[in-house]
Design a protein around this motif. Structure first.
Motif, PDB file in Angstrom:
ATOM      1  N   TYR A  30      -3.787   5.327   7.752  1.00  0.00           N
ATOM      2  CA  TYR A  30      -3.211   5.556   6.432  1.00  0.00           C
ATOM      3  C   TYR A  30      -3.981   6.649   5.693  1.00  0.00           C
ATOM      4  O   TYR A  30      -3.403   7.575   5.133  1.00  0.00           O
ATOM      5  CB  TYR A  30      -3.242   4.226   5.674  1.00  0.00           C
ATOM      6  N   THR A  68       1.355   4.283  -2.799  1.00  0.00           N
ATOM      7  CA  THR A  68       0.965   5.552  -2.203  1.00  0.00           C
ATOM      8  C   THR A  68       2.065   6.575  -2.409  1.00  0.00           C
ATOM      9  O   THR A  68       1.814   7.718  -2.801  1.00  0.00           O
ATOM     10  CB  THR A  68       0.716   5.331  -0.705  1.00  0.00           C
ATOM     11  N   GLU A 110     -13.394  12.373  -8.211  1.00  0.00           N
ATOM     12  CA  GLU A 110     -12.541  13.454  -8.716  1.00  0.00           C
ATOM     13  C   GLU A 110     -13.335  14.433  -9.550  1.00  0.00           C
ATOM     14  O   GLU A 110     -13.187  15.643  -9.413  1.00  0.00           O
ATOM     15  CB  GLU A 110     -11.439  12.856  -9.597  1.00  0.00           C
ATOM     16  N   VAL A 130      -3.400   2.812  -5.558  1.00  0.00           N
ATOM     17  CA  VAL A 130      -3.226   1.435  -5.098  1.00  0.00           C
ATOM     18  C   VAL A 130      -4.289   0.549  -5.733  1.00  0.00           C
ATOM     19  O   VAL A 130      -3.994  -0.539  -6.242  1.00  0.00           O
ATOM     20  CB  VAL A 130      -3.272   1.356  -3.560  1.00  0.00           C
ATOM     21  N   LEU A 171       0.826  -1.201   0.000  1.00  0.00           N
ATOM     22  CA  LEU A 171       0.000   0.000   0.000  1.00  0.00           C
ATOM     23  C   LEU A 171       0.861   1.253   0.000  1.00  0.00           C
ATOM     24  O   LEU A 171       0.575   2.214  -0.691  1.00  0.00           O
ATOM     25  CB  LEU A 171      -0.940   0.008   1.213  1.00  0.00           C
ATOM     26  N   GLY A 176     -13.425   3.296 -10.624  1.00  0.00           N
ATOM     27  CA  GLY A 176     -14.544   4.071 -11.166  1.00  0.00           C
ATOM     28  C   GLY A 176     -15.097   5.063 -10.162  1.00  0.00           C
ATOM     29  O   GLY A 176     -15.366   6.218 -10.493  1.00  0.00           O
ATOM     30  N   VAL A 177     -15.259   4.631  -8.909  1.00  0.00           N
ATOM     31  CA  VAL A 177     -15.738   5.551  -7.866  1.00  0.00           C
ATOM     32  C   VAL A 177     -14.758   6.709  -7.718  1.00  0.00           C
ATOM     33  O   VAL A 177     -15.160   7.870  -7.570  1.00  0.00           O
ATOM     34  CB  VAL A 177     -15.902   4.816  -6.517  1.00  0.00           C
ATOM     35  N   ALA A 178     -13.468   6.396  -7.793  1.00  0.00           N
ATOM     36  CA  ALA A 178     -12.469   7.451  -7.637  1.00  0.00           C
ATOM     37  C   ALA A 178     -12.559   8.458  -8.776  1.00  0.00           C
ATOM     38  O   ALA A 178     -12.487   9.669  -8.553  1.00  0.00           O
ATOM     39  CB  ALA A 178     -11.071   6.848  -7.571  1.00  0.00           C
ATOM     40  N   THR A 203      -4.602  16.089  -5.431  1.00  0.00           N
ATOM     41  CA  THR A 203      -5.892  15.585  -4.966  1.00  0.00           C
ATOM     42  C   THR A 203      -5.608  14.487  -3.961  1.00  0.00           C
ATOM     43  O   THR A 203      -4.682  13.701  -4.125  1.00  0.00           O
ATOM     44  CB  THR A 203      -6.755  15.120  -6.167  1.00  0.00           C
ATOM     45  N   THR A 204      -6.404  14.483  -2.898  1.00  0.00           N
ATOM     46  CA  THR A 204      -6.069  13.590  -1.784  1.00  0.00           C
ATOM     47  C   THR A 204      -6.442  12.141  -2.046  1.00  0.00           C
ATOM     48  O   THR A 204      -5.986  11.252  -1.340  1.00  0.00           O
ATOM     49  CB  THR A 204      -6.776  14.052  -0.499  1.00  0.00           C
ATOM     50  N   ILE A 205      -7.262  11.892  -3.065  1.00  0.00           N
ATOM     51  CA  ILE A 205      -7.703  10.513  -3.268  1.00  0.00           C
ATOM     52  C   ILE A 205      -6.617   9.669  -3.918  1.00  0.00           C
ATOM     53  O   ILE A 205      -6.707   8.440  -3.935  1.00  0.00           O
ATOM     54  CB  ILE A 205      -8.999  10.468  -4.108  1.00  0.00           C
ATOM     55  N   THR A 218     -10.986  14.989  -2.051  1.00  0.00           N
ATOM     56  CA  THR A 218     -11.489  13.822  -2.777  1.00  0.00           C
ATOM     57  C   THR A 218     -11.429  12.549  -1.946  1.00  0.00           C
ATOM     58  O   THR A 218     -12.194  11.626  -2.151  1.00  0.00           O
ATOM     59  CB  THR A 218     -10.681  13.601  -4.069  1.00  0.00           C
ATOM     60  N   PRO A 278      -3.615   8.493  -3.150  1.00  0.00           N
ATOM     61  CA  PRO A 278      -2.987   7.317  -2.518  1.00  0.00           C
ATOM     62  C   PRO A 278      -3.809   6.036  -2.628  1.00  0.00           C
ATOM     63  O   PRO A 278      -3.336   5.070  -3.244  1.00  0.00           O
ATOM     64  CB  PRO A 278      -2.775   7.765  -1.082  1.00  0.00           C
ATOM     65  N   PRO A 279      -5.051   5.982  -2.122  1.00  0.00           N
ATOM     66  CA  PRO A 279      -5.759   4.706  -2.250  1.00  0.00           C
ATOM     67  C   PRO A 279      -6.178   4.396  -3.678  1.00  0.00           C
ATOM     68  O   PRO A 279      -6.287   3.233  -4.054  1.00  0.00           O
ATOM     69  CB  PRO A 279      -6.984   4.883  -1.351  1.00  0.00           C
ATOM     70  N   TYR A 280      -6.386   5.433  -4.463  1.00  0.00           N
ATOM     71  CA  TYR A 280      -6.871   5.209  -5.822  1.00  0.00           C
ATOM     72  C   TYR A 280      -5.751   4.653  -6.705  1.00  0.00           C
ATOM     73  O   TYR A 280      -5.988   3.741  -7.512  1.00  0.00           O
ATOM     74  CB  TYR A 280      -7.469   6.529  -6.309  1.00  0.00           C
ATOM     75  N   ILE A 322     -13.763   0.253  -7.931  1.00  0.00           N
ATOM     76  CA  ILE A 322     -13.205   1.223  -6.975  1.00  0.00           C
ATOM     77  C   ILE A 322     -12.563   2.373  -7.740  1.00  0.00           C
ATOM     78  O   ILE A 322     -12.750   3.548  -7.412  1.00  0.00           O
ATOM     79  CB  ILE A 322     -12.204   0.533  -6.033  1.00  0.00           C
ATOM     80  N   LEU A 370      -1.052  15.388   2.493  1.00  0.00           N
ATOM     81  CA  LEU A 370      -1.093  16.001   1.164  1.00  0.00           C
ATOM     82  C   LEU A 370      -1.537  17.451   1.235  1.00  0.00           C
ATOM     83  O   LEU A 370      -1.028  18.303   0.504  1.00  0.00           O
ATOM     84  CB  LEU A 370      -2.008  15.191   0.245  1.00  0.00           C
TER      85      LEU A 370
END
Lengths: 463, 447
Positions: B314, A240, A318, A264, A236, A312-314, A256-258, B259, A260-262, A310, B322
């Motif tokens: 995390y 990230t 965005e 991954v 992860l 797609g949701v990201a 954009t903060t998404i 986001t 890292p998980p996006y 997932i 960020l």
């Protein structure tokens, strides 16, 4: 009974009337046999591509980065796109070997070895790019915090590019150790079967004197579990940190903060697609259809479907937040992706990543080997374009319209990418001929609970 | 079959009554007239000035030197703001608790759906526990919506969501631009869709689960139906949860956006759900009511708390780092206000939600000890209550926060309601599902 009970509803993972011996024979066969003609043909093609790539790399380093298609606005394009793409592909290996181990997924047993090999070979390709995209790669060692004669001139630990150095090198080393530990019992099996002295010698060296005592197995299991526990946060964190390269910036479309998980999720998505591509061919070529079954392919397709959703949701998050933020630069960045000069790349990425995995909701399609193979390629094309779109479309038009420009790759950009694909297949083809591609020790561990033969015996009440 | 004991019933009713009294006290003391607020501010000011007069002189003098009249109107404006913040406190206190308990129910429902969709072999003996916890979802979510909208219609200038206040919107260009999304009608329509979707799933999942109990052995039709709707629900949930977090939480700061926010809320919610599942399991097991749940089940659940706590950390770190790193003014205000006014809570929750479970639940043996897991669970729940607190309060009461009677009262009120609903639901079906194809695996589960 208690610990060996398995619900009859579960489908068998090892098909055919396999005994322990059959497993050893089936898995050792490709290693013990000789390569056929088609192997040599594919190997030669890969090697040629690899050599061509080396030529392009040497040309770049000796002439300068200017031979690439980069310009003053777009300082990152194919180099980092390929880097992120390869790192992403590598993630599925760790996911299969570590995360699925933590979740006690027995089906991982047949695919983890090849998935980990894929990880390692993909991370090697990825690792090339941070080096060769440097203007002065011979000073690359300056990224390491080594005491030196410049009054101990140090690195700045604030840069995600430096974190990348630590992330990738740790990732490669831990994956390598994890993979090798798992290989010990298998190398020992090949060693013990070897008839040729040279082969015996080599596999004796590789097996580290594994003798399979109870104490060894006990520690082996514990080490695997601990490494899986460590590799999961590692996997992860690696992607990230790769995503931080973009997300820590102030570039609209990057910050954009998404991410890292996006990233991954995207990595798992593309990685599983690549595992599917490789295994669908491999099971056929080395006749491992009884171990890598349609059920394995189906389950990988389900993972692709989930991570695709997932992602797609990201995408939608965005897009929504870009509108919601009220920041016109952010809004324009997404408008530009959809309707700017790179609309075709964006459309391709959306089609491949968001729509194509949704086909997997249909059982007919996800259990079709041909269709899975096709989608696995589509997904990897889509994920390459995802990285390309994120990187290039955000850079080519940002704050100052006077700095707007376009990007054209040169043959060197493309040549290096082709070279890494060649290198990857060179490594993978060599691996497939010399390594036990399925973890026989682990498959034997599930044979009696999930093997078709034993399930049949249990159901008929003979046991 | 479980029957709710009278003691438990009385206990939860006492909680509800005490909580209601606390909430009522909060409402009685929070609505001050402008005059009262001004006197209060003058007193506070004098108090501060007395403590370090020199610092006050330096900061205050340029402002007050400009002109006397401007100063007066500025004071007035300030007092109006403070008055609104004070009036919002009991509303926000209730809202935080309502969200927190709804999170538990929704988190447990998601975990349940995940277990079904992944055909997990260890957890079926705990399905009834999960179903019971999710019973609170419908009342809990409705309460959240009532509070969100009620705070606008009841009283003046005390809405939890400033974008519901037309006076604020009239002066705020940024919110006006978003009003196509941020308006009460759209908010309610979306809320009905989310709650409708979640509760429909919960209704049918429960129905099929109980129907499977009474099915002939070998007849898995209801199990299959449950499997299908679980997969469908998870897709719906992934989307609706993101939008829900923007609506119900992120829009308390209508200028701010992130986001990652939806997934951050998701991680918090799932930890809470799992924590309550394990706590209820331990409670029932202690009463001898869940004989099939062994310490391996507790071990597995504790591992999930451990894992999701790390996952929460995390996402917390990713979002924070960020925004801190890029330091773009329009985003960074969110954390500036939280670090200035909520420093202890903001960083304290990282200790409670991450460091503590990380160290405590690392050891495999510890995860099998019921009281140990119980203790970790209590800490994690407190930590996630604070998490919700720090999401909401800085936007409503700003620096006028305190964890006092209104806050504790709200926790007691909804906590009591939660217990009552969950235990009532628990007593409506046998505690161990029958005829589930995986139940035997689950009963024999050891790790």
């Amino acid at each position: 009974m208690a610990s060996h009970y398995e619900a009859p509803i579960r489908r068998p993972l090892v098909l055919g009337e396999k005994s322990y011996h059959d497993v050893s024979v089936d898995i050792a066969k490709p290693v013990e046999g000789k390569a056929n003609k088609s192997w040599w043909i594919v190997f030669s093609i890969s090697l040629a591509a690899f050599l061509w790539g080396i030529g392009c790399i040497i040309y770049t380093i000796s002439t300068g980065i200017g031979v690439w298609g980069l310009n003053k606005t777009i300082g990152w394009a194919w180099d980092i796109t390929n880097f992120v793409w390869w790192v992403g592909i590598g993630h599925a290996g760790t996911l299969i070997s570590a995360v699925l181990l933590l979740f006690r997924q027995k089906w991982r047993m047949a695919i983890n070895r090849s998935a980990e090999a894929m990880t390692i070979f993909a991370v090697i390709q990825a690792g090339l790019f941070p080096l060769i995209h440097m203007g002065r790669p011979w000073l690359g060692y300056w990224v390491l915090p080594i005491p030196n004669q410049f009054g101990s001139l140090w690195v700045n630990f604030n840069s995600p590019l430096l974190w990348d150095v630590f992330a990738i090198s740790t990732y490669l080393s831990v994956s390598l150790v994890f993979w090798w530990t798992g290989l010990l019992p298998d190398f020992a099996m090949i060693r013990d079967r070897a008839v040729k002295p040279f082969q015996k010698k080599i596999y004796s060296l590789l097996a580290f004197g594994w003798s399979g005592r109870a104490k060894d197995w006990q520690r082996f299991e514990e080490v695997s579990l601990v490494l899986a526990g460590l590799a999961t946060p590692l996997v992860l964190s690696v992607h990230t940190i790769v995503s931080f390269d973009f997300a820590t910036s102030i570039v609209p479309g990057w910050h954009t903060t998404i991410f890292p998980p996006y990233f991954v999720a995207g990595a798992v998505f593309s990685g599983f697609a690549m595992v599917n591509t490789l295994l669908i061919i491999m099971r056929k070529v080395v006749s491992l259809e009884d171990y890598i079954t349609v059920q394995h392919i189906e389950l990988m397709n389900i993972v692709i479907m989930i991570t695709g959703s997932i992602v797609g949701v990201a995408y939608i998050s965005e897009l929504f937040i870009a509108w919601y933020s009220g920041v016109e630069y952010e809004q324009y960045a997404f408008l530009n992706r959809a309707t700017g000069p790179y609309w075709w790349a964006y459309l391709l990425m959306m089609t491949c990543n968001v729509f194509s995995p949704q086909f997997m909701w249909f059982k007919k399609l996800r259990t079709s080997i041909m269709f899975s193979f096709f989608i696995s390629i589509v997904v990897n094309v889509g994920m390459w374009f995802e990285r390309f779109v994120i990187i290039v479309t955000s850079l080519h038009r940002d704050y100052m319209p006077s700095a707007w420009t376009m990007f054209q790759p040169t043959f060197v950009d493309i040549g290096i990418f082709i070279g890494t694909i060649g290198f990857f297949f060179v490594l993978f083809l060599l691996y497939a001929r010399t390594f036990p591609v399925v973890s026989q020790a682990e498959v034997k561990a599930i044979l009696k609970s999930s093997g078709q033969r034993y399930k049949r015996i249990r159901e008929s009440g003979e046991s | 079959m479980y029957t709710i004991s009278n003691r438990l019933k009385t206990f939860s009713i006492i909680l509800i009554v005490l909580g209601a009294l606390g909430v009522a006290y909060g409402f009685m003391t929070s609505h001050k007239s402008l005059e009262e607020v001004k006197t209060m501010l003058v007193e506070e000011h004098a108090h501060d000035g007395g403590q370090d007069a020199s610092a006050q002189v330096h900061t205050e003098s340029p402002d007050s030197a400009v002109s006397g009249t401007a100063d007066v109107s500025h004071d007035d404006e300030h007092a109006v703001h403070v008055q609104a913040q004070l009036a919002k406190r009991p509303w926000s206190a209730m809202y935080v608790s309502a969200l927190f308990f709804m999170f538990i129910a929704l988190g447990a429902l998601v975990f349940y759906a995940l277990q079904i969709a992944s055909q997990s072999g260890w957890s079926p003996v705990l399905f009834r526990v999960m179903e019971a916890i999710s019973a609170y979802l419908l009342p809990g979510a409705i309460i959240v919506i009532l509070l969100a909208v009620g705070s606008h219609y009841i009283g003046q200038n005390n809405e939890i969501f400033v974008w519901m206040n037309p006076d604020v919107v009239a002066e705020d260009k940024l919110i006006q631009n978003k009003s196509g999304y941020l308006n009460i009608t759209a908010f309610l329509i979306r809320a009905i869709i989310f709650i409708g979707g979640w509760c429909t799933y919960r209704y049918f999942a429960r129905k099929f689960s109980i129907a499977q109990d009474n099915a002939e052995p070998g007849d898995n039709r209801n199990f299959k139906k449950g499997f299908r709707i679980a997969a469908g629900f998870l897709v719906f949930y992934l989307y609706s949860e993101s939008v829900m977090s923007w609506d119900w939480i992120m829009s308390v700061d209508p200028h701010w956006f992130s986001t990652l926010f939806g997934w951050y809320v998701l991680s918090s919610m799932v930890v809470c759900g799992i924590t309550v599942i394990v706590m209820l399991t331990i409670y029932l097991k202690g009463k001898g009511l869940l004989p099939m749940a062994n310490d391996s089940h507790i071990h597995d659940l504790a591992k999930y708390i451990f894992g999701f706590s790390i996952f929460w950390a995390y996402l917390w770190f990713s979002q924070f780092m960020l925004i801190w790193y890029a330091n773009i003014p329009e985003e960074v205000v969110y954390f500036v206000s939280r670090i200035e006014d909520y420093k202890l809570l903001f960083f304290g929750m990282v200790a409670l939600n991450f460091v503590f479970p990380f160290l405590i639940l690392m050891n495999s043996d510890n995860k099998r000890v019921p009281w140990f897991v119980m203790m970790a669970g209590v800490v994690v729940l407190i930590g996630h209550y604070i998490d919700v607190f720090v999401m909401i309060m800085p936007a409503t009461v700003v620096d006028r926060w305190f964890i006092g009677i209104p806050e504790i009262g709200s926790v007691l009120l909804f906590g009591g309601l939660f217990l009552l609903v969950v235990f009532t639901s628990l007593s409506k079906a046998p505690l161990t599902p029958k005829n589930n194809p995986f139940i035997k695996e689950s009963e024999n589960f050891e790790y």
